[in-house]
Design a protein around this motif. Structure first.
Motif, PDB file in Angstrom:
ATOM      1  N   CYS A 351      63.290  46.013 123.078  1.00 14.82           N
ATOM      2  CA  CYS A 351      64.585  45.538 122.597  1.00 14.82           C
ATOM      3  C   CYS A 351      64.360  44.315 121.711  1.00 14.82           C
ATOM      4  CB  CYS A 351      65.489  45.140 123.771  1.00 14.82           C
ATOM      5  SG  CYS A 351      65.582  46.359 125.105  1.00 14.82           S
ATOM      6  N   ILE A 352      65.016  44.267 120.564  1.00 14.59           N
ATOM      7  CA  ILE A 352      64.824  43.149 119.642  1.00 14.59           C
ATOM      8  C   ILE A 352      66.156  42.752 119.015  1.00 14.59           C
ATOM      9  CG2 ILE A 352      64.209  44.684 117.704  1.00 14.59           C
ATOM     10  CD1 ILE A 352      62.198  42.426 116.866  1.00 14.59           C
ATOM     11  N   LYS A 353      66.415  41.445 118.988  1.00 20.37           N
ATOM     12  CA  LYS A 353      67.627  40.908 118.364  1.00 20.37           C
ATOM     13  C   LYS A 353      67.261  40.483 116.948  1.00 20.37           C
ATOM     14  CE  LYS A 353      71.424  37.684 119.272  1.00 20.37           C
ATOM     15  NZ  LYS A 353      71.907  36.602 120.197  1.00 20.37           N
ATOM     16  N   THR A 354      67.774  41.230 115.956  1.00 18.59           N
ATOM     17  CA  THR A 354      67.327  41.042 114.583  1.00 18.59           C
ATOM     18  C   THR A 354      68.452  41.363 113.613  1.00 18.59           C
ATOM     19  OG1 THR A 354      65.599  41.682 113.007  1.00 18.59           O
ATOM     20  CG2 THR A 354      66.413  43.393 114.463  1.00 18.59           C
ATOM     21  N   LYS A 355      68.202  41.109 112.331  1.00 18.29           N
ATOM     22  CA  LYS A 355      69.160  41.453 111.275  1.00 18.29           C
ATOM     23  C   LYS A 355      68.374  41.766 110.007  1.00 18.29           C
ATOM     24  CE  LYS A 355      71.509  38.075 109.343  1.00 18.29           C
ATOM     25  NZ  LYS A 355      72.350  36.862 109.136  1.00 18.29           N
ATOM     26  N   GLY A 356      69.058  42.401 109.038  1.00 17.95           N
ATOM     27  CA  GLY A 356      68.401  42.796 107.797  1.00 17.95           C
ATOM     28  C   GLY A 356      68.257  44.297 107.721  1.00 17.95           C
ATOM     29  N   LYS A 357      67.373  44.770 106.866  1.00 20.54           N
ATOM     30  CA  LYS A 357      67.172  46.206 106.699  1.00 20.54           C
ATOM     31  C   LYS A 357      65.690  46.482 106.543  1.00 20.54           C
ATOM     32  CE  LYS A 357      68.837  50.238 104.138  1.00 20.54           C
ATOM     33  NZ  LYS A 357      69.741  50.717 103.074  1.00 20.54           N
ATOM     34  N   GLY A 358      65.186  47.374 107.387  1.00 23.81           N
ATOM     35  CA  GLY A 358      63.777  47.714 107.316  1.00 23.81           C
ATOM     36  C   GLY A 358      63.274  48.324 108.598  1.00 23.81           C
ATOM     37  N   ARG A 359      61.975  48.241 108.792  1.00 20.91           N
ATOM     38  CA  ARG A 359      61.338  48.841 109.965  1.00 20.91           C
ATOM     39  C   ARG A 359      60.386  47.838 110.581  1.00 20.91           C
ATOM     40  NH1 ARG A 359      57.904  54.131 111.163  1.00 20.91           N
ATOM     41  NH2 ARG A 359      59.375  55.148 112.578  1.00 20.91           N
ATOM     42  N   ILE A 360      60.340  47.839 111.919  1.00 22.81           N
ATOM     43  CA  ILE A 360      59.449  46.949 112.656  1.00 22.81           C
ATOM     44  C   ILE A 360      58.544  47.798 113.539  1.00 22.81           C
ATOM     45  CG2 ILE A 360      59.273  45.024 114.285  1.00 22.81           C
ATOM     46  CD1 ILE A 360      62.153  44.279 113.503  1.00 22.81           C
ATOM     47  N   LEU A 361      57.241  47.630 113.354  1.00 21.51           N
ATOM     48  CA  LEU A 361      56.268  48.252 114.256  1.00 21.51           C
ATOM     49  C   LEU A 361      55.835  47.220 115.294  1.00 21.51           C
ATOM     50  CD1 LEU A 361      53.843  50.273 111.940  1.00 21.51           C
ATOM     51  CD2 LEU A 361      55.880  51.075 113.146  1.00 21.51           C
ATOM     52  N   VAL A 362      55.672  47.671 116.524  1.00 21.04           N
ATOM     53  CA  VAL A 362      55.262  46.803 117.626  1.00 21.04           C
ATOM     54  C   VAL A 362      53.907  47.287 118.112  1.00 21.04           C
ATOM     55  CG1 VAL A 362      55.931  45.857 119.862  1.00 21.04           C
ATOM     56  CG2 VAL A 362      57.702  46.582 118.240  1.00 21.04           C
ATOM     57  N   LYS A 363      52.869  46.432 117.946  1.00 23.54           N
ATOM     58  CA  LYS A 363      51.509  46.827 118.308  1.00 23.54           C
ATOM     59  C   LYS A 363      50.866  45.791 119.211  1.00 23.54           C
ATOM     60  CE  LYS A 363      50.094  49.832 114.494  1.00 23.54           C
ATOM     61  NZ  LYS A 363      48.978  50.114 113.556  1.00 23.54           N
ATOM     62  N   THR A 364      49.858  46.243 119.964  1.00 26.74           N
ATOM     63  CA  THR A 364      49.075  45.343 120.804  1.00 26.74           C
ATOM     64  C   THR A 364      47.680  45.182 120.207  1.00 26.74           C
ATOM     65  OG1 THR A 364      48.297  47.121 122.230  1.00 26.74           O
ATOM     66  CG2 THR A 364      50.341  46.009 122.864  1.00 26.74           C
ATOM     67  N   ASN A 365      46.875  44.317 120.830  1.00 25.48           N
ATOM     68  CA  ASN A 365      45.586  43.959 120.247  1.00 25.48           C
ATOM     69  C   ASN A 365      44.558  45.075 120.273  1.00 25.48           C
ATOM     70  OD1 ASN A 365      45.879  43.248 123.059  1.00 25.48           O
ATOM     71  ND2 ASN A 365      43.793  42.470 122.983  1.00 25.48           N
ATOM     72  N   ASP A 366      44.793  46.151 121.004  1.00 25.32           N
ATOM     73  CA  ASP A 366      43.892  47.303 120.933  1.00 25.32           C
ATOM     74  C   ASP A 366      44.441  48.368 119.975  1.00 25.32           C
ATOM     75  OD1 ASP A 366      46.029  47.958 122.490  1.00 25.32           O
ATOM     76  OD2 ASP A 366      44.881  48.381 124.303  1.00 25.32           O
ATOM     77  N   ASN A 367      45.299  47.912 119.027  1.00 21.25           N
ATOM     78  CA  ASN A 367      45.894  48.749 117.986  1.00 21.25           C
ATOM     79  C   ASN A 367      46.790  49.847 118.558  1.00 21.25           C
ATOM     80  OD1 ASN A 367      46.259  49.044 115.202  1.00 21.25           O
ATOM     81  ND2 ASN A 367      44.863  50.789 115.125  1.00 21.25           N
ATOM     82  N   LEU A 368      47.319  49.587 119.751  1.00 23.82           N
ATOM     83  CA  LEU A 368      48.217  50.547 120.381  1.00 23.82           C
ATOM     84  C   LEU A 368      49.630  50.351 119.852  1.00 23.82           C
ATOM     85  CD1 LEU A 368      48.674  52.694 122.656  1.00 23.82           C
ATOM     86  CD2 LEU A 368      49.181  50.762 124.167  1.00 23.82           C
ATOM     87  N   LEU A 369      50.210  51.405 119.284  1.00 22.85           N
ATOM     88  CA  LEU A 369      51.592  51.351 118.822  1.00 22.85           C
ATOM     89  C   LEU A 369      52.510  51.542 120.017  1.00 22.85           C
ATOM     90  CD1 LEU A 369      53.706  51.292 116.521  1.00 22.85           C
ATOM     91  CD2 LEU A 369      53.466  53.787 116.395  1.00 22.85           C
ATOM     92  N   LEU A 370      53.304  50.495 120.312  1.00 25.58           N
ATOM     93  CA  LEU A 370      54.228  50.570 121.449  1.00 25.58           C
ATOM     94  C   LEU A 370      55.582  51.128 121.052  1.00 25.58           C
ATOM     95  CD1 LEU A 370      53.617  47.209 123.346  1.00 25.58           C
ATOM     96  CD2 LEU A 370      52.660  49.458 123.827  1.00 25.58           C
ATOM     97  N   ALA A 371      56.052  50.729 119.856  1.00 27.63           N
ATOM     98  CA  ALA A 371      57.401  51.143 119.457  1.00 27.63           C
ATOM     99  C   ALA A 371      57.566  50.962 117.951  1.00 27.63           C
ATOM    100  CB  ALA A 371      58.455  50.321 120.199  1.00 27.63           C
ATOM    101  N   ALA A 372      58.540  51.672 117.399  1.00 20.93           N
ATOM    102  CA  ALA A 372      58.940  51.515 116.006  1.00 20.93           C
ATOM    103  C   ALA A 372      60.467  51.434 115.980  1.00 20.93           C
ATOM    104  CB  ALA A 372      58.451  52.676 115.163  1.00 20.93           C
ATOM    105  N   VAL A 373      60.988  50.409 115.310  1.00 20.49           N
ATOM    106  CA  VAL A 373      62.431  50.155 115.305  1.00 20.49           C
ATOM    107  C   VAL A 373      62.940  50.142 113.868  1.00 20.49           C
ATOM    108  CG1 VAL A 373      64.254  48.566 116.007  1.00 20.49           C
ATOM    109  CG2 VAL A 373      62.164  48.718 117.365  1.00 20.49           C
ATOM    110  N   ASP A 374      63.955  50.949 113.596  1.00 15.28           N
ATOM    111  CA  ASP A 374      64.629  50.918 112.305  1.00 15.28           C
ATOM    112  C   ASP A 374      65.827  49.976 112.402  1.00 15.28           C
ATOM    113  OD1 ASP A 374      63.028  52.779 110.810  1.00 15.28           O
ATOM    114  OD2 ASP A 374      63.846  54.346 112.119  1.00 15.28           O
TER     115      ASP A 374
END
Length: 414
Positions: A351-374
Motif C-alpha cells: 500500500c502506498i500513499k502517492t500522487k501523480g501519474k506513472g508506475r512504481i516498482l517495489v524491489k528488494t536487495n535480491d532483485n525480487l519484485l514484490l509489487a507493481a503499482v499504477d
C-alpha cells in the motif's frame, strides 16, 4: 531511525560527547529550512540516555549570535558554523566559529548551556573554521581547526589560548589525506583518531579517519567511514564525529535535503573496529541505530537513505516531508532506497500513499519484485495491490519510478 532529531530541526556538523552525567550530548550547527546558505545564528543542544538513540531531550538554544543578541562581540550577527564542546575541571566549554573565520570559546556550568562570556581563541581566531577540542588522559587539552590544511596545538590551562610552541600547521592535508575540513579527535586503545571531511571521491561527501600514536601526529590515513553521496541530488559536504556510548561506537553525520547542499539533518550509524584499530566503512541506512524498521507499520517516505535521479526530500506541512520529483527517467535512474526493513514471515499486499501519474516498482536487495503499482491521481491517495512475491526477514527496499512528477507520502505492507 534516521534522521534522528525532531523534524523541525536541521542540525548539521554533529559533535557527540558523553558528558560526566552519562548522557550523550549532541552539538551542531543549525541550517534554516529552504535557505540556500549554510547555517543560522543559533546553536541547539540535544541529549539522550536511550541506547537506541531514538528518544532525545531538547535543551533549547545554547548560544546565539544575532545583531540584537551578539554572542560574539567582535563579529556581531555572523552565522555560526560547526561547533565542538568539552568538559574540563567542572566547566563546559563550547568552541564556536563563523563565516568570517572567527574562532571563540564560551563557558557554562551545564553541558547544554546557555554558554556565555565568549572570547577569541588566541592563536586561531581569524584564521579559519571548524574547531575540534580533545582532552587527553593526562588532562592536556588539544585544539584543532582549519580547512585544506589541519592545524593543531595544545590548549593552555585557560582553555582560550594556544601553546604556540606546540603548533603543527599540516597535521592533515588535502594532498596526502584528502582533508577538506571538519576535524574531530578521539582516542581508543592508545590510538588517536581524527575523523574529517574527505574530498578524495570528488565531493566532500565522505567522513574518513586517520590514526596516530601521538595527538598532534604524524597521522596516517585509514580510510572512509561513511559517504553521504545520493542523500540528495545536490549534496556537497559531510561533517561529523565518532563517539562511544554504552559500549557501542557510532558515527554521527549529516544529509542534505530539499534539492540543495543545505537543509541538512543529523543521522547516525553503528561502526566497528578491527583488531588493528582500523574502522570498516559503513553504509547510510534508514534505520540508523535502532534496528530494522517494521515493514507492516506506515513508513514515512522521506526516511529514504539514498535517492537517485531527480528525486529529493521536500517539506510538506506541519514539519512533515515527502519524496518529490519521482519519475521522468527509467528504472535504473529514478529510485529511493530504504535500509533495512523487517518483513518477518512474509508479505501479501503493498500500500502506498502517492500522487501523480506513472508506475512504481517495489524491489528488494535480491532483485525480487514484490509489487507493481499504477498511479493516476492529482491528489494524495492510497493505492493498494497484491504482492506478486513474498519477502521474508530483513531486506533493503527500493521504490523505482517511471512517470511524471510523482510524489510519495508514505507506504506499508500487509
Amino acid at each position: 531511525m534516521n534522521p534522528i532529531l525532531p523534524r523541525p530541526f536541521f542540525i548539521a556538523d554533529g559533535e557527540a560527547h558523553v558528558m560526566p552525567d552519562g548522557r550523550l550530548y549532541l552539538y551542531g550547527s543549525t541550517d534554516i529550512s529552504g535557505k540556500k546558505e549554510y547555517c543560522g545564528h543559533e546553536y541547539h543542544v540535544f541529549s539522550t540516555e536511550d541506547e537506541t538513540l531514538t528518544n532525545w531531550t531538547y535543551h533549547g538554544i545554547s548560544f546565539k549570535n544575532t545583531k540584537e543578541e551578539p554572542g560574539i562581540y567582535w563579529s556581531k550577527g555572523t552565522p555560526l558554523y560547526a561547533p565542538d564542546a568539552i568538559h574540563k575541571d567542572g566547566k563546559y566549554y563550547l568552541y564556536v566559529c563563523g563565516q568570517d573565520n572567527f574562532e571563540a570559546v564560551a563557558v557554562s556550568d551545564k553541558p547544554y548551556g546557555p554558554f556565555g562570556d565568549a572570547k577569541p581563541v588566541k592563536g586561531a581566531d581569524g584564521d579559519s573554521i571548524d574547531p575540534a577540542v580533545f582532552v587527553d588522559d593526562d588532562g592536556q587539552a588539544y585544539y584543532l581547526w582549519g580547512q585544506f590544511n589541519l592545524r593543531g596545538a595544545k590548549l593552555n590551562d585557560d582553555m582560550s589560548t594556544l601553546d604556540m610552541d606546540s603548533l603543527q600547521t599540516a597535521i592533515l592535508t588535502e594532498q596526502e589525506h584528502g582533508f577538506h575540513e571538519g576535524a574531530c579527535m578521539r582516542k581508543r586503545n592508545g590510538i588517536y583518531y581524527i575523523v574529517y571531511t574527505d574530498i578524495s571521491r570528488g565531493k566532500a561527501t565522505c567522513l574518513s579517519y586517520a590514526m596516530s600514536d601521538k595527538p598532534l601526529g604524524p597521522y596516517k590515513k585509514g580510510g572512509v567511514i561513511i559517504d553521504n553521496m545520493y542523500c540528495d541530488p545536490q549534496t556537497w559536504n559531510n561533517h561529523g564525529s565518532i563517539e562511544e556510548f554504552k559500549g557501542q561506537w557510532y558515527i554521527f553525520y549529516h544529509r542534505s535535503s530539499q534539492n540543495s547542499f543545505t537543509s541538512r539533518r543529523m543521522c547516525v550509524e553503528k561502526i566497528y573496529f578491527n583488531e588493528d584499530g582500523t574502522i570498516n566503512e559503513v553504509e547510510m541506512t534508514s534505520m540508523g541505530a535502532g534496528g530494522p524498521i517494521d515493514a507492516f507499520k506506515e513508513i514515512d517516505a522521506s526516511i529514504a537513505c539514498r535517492v537517485k535521479g531527480n528525486i529529493y526530500i521536500a517539506p510538506y506541512f506541519d514539519s512533515k516531508e515527502i519524496l518529490v520529483n519521482c519519475g521522468g527517467g527509467n528504472w535504473i535512474q529514478d529510485w529511493a532506497e530504504y535500509k533495512y526493513l523487517d518483513f518477518k514471515d512474509g508479505v501479501r499486499r503493498f500500500c502506498i500513499k502517492t500522487k501523480g501519474k506513472g508506475r512504481i516498482l517495489v524491489k528488494t536487495n535480491d532483485n525480487l519484485l514484490l509489487a507493481a503499482v499504477d498511479v493516476d491521481s492529482p491528489e494524495f491517495e492510497w493505492f493498494e495491490t497484491d504482492a506478486v512475491a513474498s519477502a521474508e526477514g530483513v531486506k533493503a527496499l527500493w521504490l523505482m519510478f517511471e512517470g511524471r512528477e510523482m510524489k510519495v507520502f508514505s507506504f506499508r505492507f500487509e
